[in-house]
Design an enzyme around this catalytic site. Sequence first.
Site, mmCIF file in Angstrom:
data_model
loop_
_atom_site.group_PDB
_atom_site.id
_atom_site.type_symbol
_atom_site.label_atom_id
_atom_site.label_comp_id
_atom_site.label_asym_id
_atom_site.label_seq_id
_atom_site.Cartn_x
_atom_site.Cartn_y
_atom_site.Cartn_z
ATOM 1 N N HIS A 147 -56.716 -67.835 27.930
ATOM 2 C CA HIS A 147 -55.903 -66.614 27.994
ATOM 3 C C HIS A 147 -54.436 -66.938 27.697
ATOM 4 O O HIS A 147 -53.986 -68.079 27.839
ATOM 5 C CB HIS A 147 -56.024 -65.950 29.364
ATOM 6 C CG HIS A 147 -55.499 -66.788 30.490
ATOM 7 N ND1 HIS A 147 -54.152 -66.963 30.732
ATOM 8 C CD2 HIS A 147 -56.148 -67.508 31.422
ATOM 9 C CE1 HIS A 147 -53.986 -67.748 31.769
ATOM 10 N NE2 HIS A 147 -55.183 -68.105 32.205
ATOM 11 N N GLU A 161 -61.921 -68.656 36.683
ATOM 12 C CA GLU A 161 -61.287 -69.960 36.880
ATOM 13 C C GLU A 161 -61.771 -70.564 38.193
ATOM 14 O O GLU A 161 -62.299 -69.876 39.071
ATOM 15 C CB GLU A 161 -59.754 -69.801 36.866
ATOM 16 C CG GLU A 161 -58.955 -71.075 37.064
ATOM 17 C CD GLU A 161 -59.176 -72.157 36.002
ATOM 18 O OE1 GLU A 161 -60.282 -72.738 35.972
ATOM 19 O OE2 GLU A 161 -58.239 -72.449 35.247
#
Length: 195
Positions: free
Chosen positions: A9, A79
């Site tokens: 990202h 994550e």
Amino acid sequence: MGELIVIRHGQTEWSLSGQHAGRTDVPLTDVGEAAARALAPRLARRRLVAVFSSPLTRAMRTAELAGLTGAKPDPDLLEWDYGGYEGLTAEEIRESRPGWDLWRDGVIPGDAEHPGELLQQVAARIDAALDRIRPLLSDGDVAVVAHGHLARVLTVRWLGLDASASRLLGHPHPGTLSILAAEDGQPFISAWNVP
């Protein structure tokens, strides 16, 4: 066989400051949005048969800005849950735990929203995601939009290595892509950390 395109990202305030952002939903900065848009021309040349993304806003927004329409949120691409280290920098952690290394020492439990996760648990999530992705590669490329530490674990698991080997890869910069491929049945890294 297609290739697996792994996208980190775009930049967030926490990636800029070095804070561990596991499950905290930190938005992209303007720089992060621009980096995501810059990926679009390169990705447009690909024959993508599927796109998966961490469900966090920073990943889903990166997918959108990069032109990856129809990205499917996948909780296995979240994550690492950093537990009690969520929001802290490595330097802050080492103040109370000298010599700390994420890959060797892991994390400490946090609150109910951030209980923490062992490296083996992250690897198990990645293995489950790869089991779903690999069959799709026979029809073309697959893109995954995720996070820095997760991308490293995904890569070493793609290579068939133990998750602890993730420490051998450089941390992918925000808004970059890496390409994983296979030749004659042997997995390899075709590109790493490409803006």
